[in-house]
Enzyme design. Structure first.
Site, mmCIF file in Angstrom:
data_model
loop_
_atom_site.group_PDB
_atom_site.id
_atom_site.type_symbol
_atom_site.label_atom_id
_atom_site.label_comp_id
_atom_site.label_asym_id
_atom_site.label_seq_id
_atom_site.Cartn_x
_atom_site.Cartn_y
_atom_site.Cartn_z
ATOM 1 N N GLU A 137 81.247 3.717 -3.442
ATOM 2 C CA GLU A 137 81.540 2.947 -2.237
ATOM 3 C C GLU A 137 80.782 3.460 -1.013
ATOM 4 O O GLU A 137 80.405 2.672 -0.141
ATOM 5 C CB GLU A 137 83.048 2.954 -1.957
ATOM 6 C CG GLU A 137 83.871 2.144 -2.943
ATOM 7 C CD GLU A 137 84.351 2.970 -4.132
ATOM 8 O OE1 GLU A 137 85.127 2.457 -4.953
ATOM 9 O OE2 GLU A 137 83.933 4.150 -4.241
ATOM 10 N N PHE B 21 100.749 2.847 -5.318
ATOM 11 C CA PHE B 21 99.532 3.269 -6.013
ATOM 12 C C PHE B 21 98.297 2.769 -5.268
ATOM 13 O O PHE B 21 98.194 1.604 -4.926
ATOM 14 C CB PHE B 21 99.536 2.710 -7.439
ATOM 15 C CG PHE B 21 98.283 3.028 -8.226
ATOM 16 C CD1 PHE B 21 97.967 4.332 -8.572
ATOM 17 C CD2 PHE B 21 97.411 2.017 -8.594
ATOM 18 C CE1 PHE B 21 96.823 4.626 -9.285
ATOM 19 C CE2 PHE B 21 96.256 2.293 -9.307
ATOM 20 C CZ PHE B 21 95.962 3.605 -9.655
ATOM 21 N N GLN B 22 97.388 3.680 -4.984
ATOM 22 C CA GLN B 22 96.147 3.406 -4.269
ATOM 23 C C GLN B 22 96.386 2.765 -2.900
ATOM 24 O O GLN B 22 95.642 1.901 -2.448
ATOM 25 C CB GLN B 22 95.205 2.539 -5.105
ATOM 26 C CG GLN B 22 94.653 3.271 -6.328
ATOM 27 C CD GLN B 22 93.515 2.544 -6.999
ATOM 28 O OE1 GLN B 22 93.427 1.323 -6.948
ATOM 29 N NE2 GLN B 22 92.633 3.296 -7.649
ATOM 30 N N LYS C 12 96.916 -7.742 -1.039
ATOM 31 C CA LYS C 12 96.702 -8.577 -2.220
ATOM 32 C C LYS C 12 97.534 -9.854 -2.191
ATOM 33 O O LYS C 12 97.092 -10.903 -2.684
ATOM 34 C CB LYS C 12 97.009 -7.768 -3.484
ATOM 35 C CG LYS C 12 96.436 -8.358 -4.758
ATOM 36 C CD LYS C 12 96.532 -7.388 -5.923
ATOM 37 C CE LYS C 12 95.868 -7.950 -7.170
ATOM 38 N NZ LYS C 12 95.927 -6.978 -8.305
ATOM 39 N N MET D 8 67.218 22.364 6.596
ATOM 40 C CA MET D 8 67.508 22.504 8.013
ATOM 41 C C MET D 8 68.559 23.585 8.249
ATOM 42 O O MET D 8 68.485 24.340 9.239
ATOM 43 C CB MET D 8 67.961 21.172 8.603
ATOM 44 C CG MET D 8 68.035 21.163 10.120
ATOM 45 S SD MET D 8 66.442 21.517 10.923
ATOM 46 C CE MET D 8 65.680 19.903 10.844
#
Length: 591
Positions: free
Chosen positions: A76, A138-139, A188, A498
């Site tokens: 993602e 969940f999630q 949802k 760097m």
């Protein structure tokens, strides 16, 4: 509203007419998810970058019947960086999708990156059903709460009939005024819920009214101050490019013969091979740009926020200059550097106002000669003996010489980013794509994907470092699957270069966690992904390898083994005086 992206009544009418013409071909909107997709279609969305998941699945199901192209990314974060780069190159918001929970949180780095650099992007995230929000389902994460600090606005959709309007407004808001990312969180039950109307065409909120032209009296005062100066400079920031004001900048600078400096985000707004160009300024900018900033008596700064990597110590930044600051965002005026002449408005419109208001050109011939002397005294040079390890500057410079002027360069973050900005000659806007404010390692691989899809007819070269490349290397699988003709160049010094340079310069050479005792062979790793791999170690092989990689029809990776001792100079120590820059490590130790 700006000419660049007006969401006018005419545009609404045209969109409505288009919808009427295509009504027989489009399926009716019957769910919230279909309303989301229709809103993106109304906005003219061509590509979406995303990763499937449970909570976002209804939206993906609606996308099945759309002509919008979906690019399945390998992570993602890559989706958000690809969408960000798409927005930089195209000038209109890139779009990314992710599911709830970890999918949404994986987008946050890319959203924050777009926010720091004012890049147009819209993120659409799945969310658990409304009744489960706040129950640690969940999630589930509080996506709106997490992203509010790093977006122009984050929306929580609460109605199947209204969700399409939310998406349209988010798209328009990302594009208007000072561009930036927006997000719509999609429960949802909202996307699965029944809808019975078409979403409106994208339009900004009634409460959002970005300024167009600056106050005429203030413009006149600023023009007179600039005309009266004898040591003027123009500082062009990323806002010049975002406002499509590069042509106005070039016309103004050439007409009034004023030297032009850019910020890093402003690279490409003015051709670097023009005699008035002093290239870019700041920590690793050219010595002559930094000297011009230090000695100017009047600075016209356009579309820049004066970040610390540009200014160094604010008390020593352009200490004797009157400052004319043009910006569409009033919050940036005098935030870091005091503006004597604040001109709030769209850069393109305000430059036109200034052009017309100038009473005469500044009498600055001696100043222009001084700037040319500084160019001669502090050139961007490097030693590249054929019998020593390969120099990264030579690779970048050779690429620049053999590629078209409109080639797009993307980068990760680190030493390679600086070399790519220092030793490539940029002549066109929207050809430099990098992470500036947030400084996101891993930006290079996915940003090249977004850039290539935004400009399929332009060549795309991505310079990356071995450390940055490893962070998003899985994106190669996307470039291969989509058959994107991108040349990736890993400037490989087996270190987070760097960080190592700072450790050597400021931490007595204590190289803690900055060097790699082992790294993959990136040419072979590229082959495993299905790309073409090249290994480059010798000075004499540079041109041949570059040509072979460019000739390959598809993604290629050059694993360029460079001198591990090479560092980035010039360098202004953090918080230092821009006029006191180091040209090597010895100079740095004396500052």
């Amino acid at each position: 509203m700006s000419e660049r992206a007006s969401v006018s009544a005419d545009a609404d009418e045209e969109s409505a007419e288009t919808r009427d013409e295509d009504e027989s071909e489009q399926q009716p909107v019957t769910t919230g998810a279909q309303s989301v997709i229709r809103a993106l279609e109304n906005a003219g969305t061509e590509y979406v970058f995303g990763v499937q998941g449970g909570a976002i699945m209804p939206v993906y199901d609606a996308l099945y019947d759309s002509d919008i192209n979906h690019v399945t990314m390998a992570h993602e974060q890559g989706a958000s960086h690809a969408a960000d780069a798409y927005g930089i190159v195209s000038g209109e918001p890139g779009v990314c999708f992710a599911t709830s929970g970890p999918g949404a949180t994986n987008l946050v780095t890319g959203i924050a990156d777009a926010n720091m650099d004012s890049d147009p992007m819209i993120a659409l995230t799945g969310q658990v059903p409304t009744e489960f929000v706040g129950n640690d389902a969940f999630q589930e994460t509080d996506t709106v709460g997490i992203t509010q600090p790093v977006t122009k606005h984050s929306y929580f959709a609460d109605s199947p009939n209204g969700v399409g309007d939310d998406v349209g407004e988010a798209w328009a808001l990302a594009n208007e005024g000072r561009q930036g990312p927006t997000l719509v969180d999609l429960p949802k039950d909202v996307t699965q819920g029944e809808a019975d109307r078409e979403p409106k065409a994208p339009q900004i909120p009634d409460t959002y009214n970005p300024p167009e032209e600056a106050d005429d009296a203030e413009v006149q005062d600023a023009a007179e101050a600039l005309a009266d100066s004898t040591q003027p400079v123009i500082l062009a920031g990323g806002g010049v490019i975002k406002a499509e004001a590069s042509n106005e900048l070039r016309e103004f600078a050439k007409e009034y013969e004023i030297p032009v400096i850019t910020t890093m985000p402003g690279i490409g707004s003015f051709p670097e091979d023009h005699e008035l160009s002093l290239s870019w300024a700041g920590m690793h900018g050219t010595g002559y740009a930094n000297l011009a900033i230090t000695n100017t008596d009047c600075m016209l700064a356009i579309g820049t926020r004066f970040d610390d990597r540009l200014t160094g110590g604010v008390e020593t930044f352009a200490p004797d200059a009157e400052l004319i600051h043009v910006d569409v965002d009033p919050a940036e005026i005098s935030k870091n550097i005091h503006a004597d002449y604040p001109l709030i408005g769209d850069a393109r419109a305000v430059l036109r106002q200034l052009f017309d208001a100038m009473p005469s050109a500044p009498e600055a011939e001696a100043w222009r000669e001084q700037c040319q002397e500084w160019k001669a005294d502090y050139p961007m040079e490097y030693d590249a003996p054929a019998d020593e390890p390969l120099k990264p500057q030579y690779i970048v410079e050779t690429f620049s010489e053999v590629t078209p002027d409109d080639t797009i360069v993307t980068t990760g973050v680190g030493q390679h980013q600086m070399w790519a900005s220092q030793y490539w000659t940029y002549r066109e806007p929207r050809t430099w794509v990098s992470s500036h404010g947030l400084g996101t390692m891993g930006y290079g691989v996915p940003s090249a994907i977004g850039a290539k899809l935004a400009a399929p007819d332009q060549e795309v070269v991505c310079f990356d470092g071995d450390g940055s490349f490893l962070m998003t290397v899985q994106g190669l699988s996307v470039a291969v699957r989509e058959n994107l003709d991108i040349t990736y160049v890993v400037l490989n010094n087996e270190a987070v270069g760097m960080v190592r340079q700072w450790q050597d310069g400021f931490y007595e050479g204590r190289r803690m966690a900055s060097e790699y005792p082992w790294i993959p062979q990136f040419d072979k790793l590229a082959e495993a992904f299905g790309a073409r791999g090249f290994r480059l170690e010798d000075h004499d092989d540079v041109e041949e390898t570059i040509q072979a990689a460019r000739d390959y029809d598809g993604p290629s990776v050059i694993d360029a083994i460079i001198d591990p001792a090479e560092n980035v100079y010039p360098m202004v120590p953090s918080g230092g005086d821009n006029g006191l820059f180091a040209l090597n490590e010895e100079h740095l130790g004396n500052l």
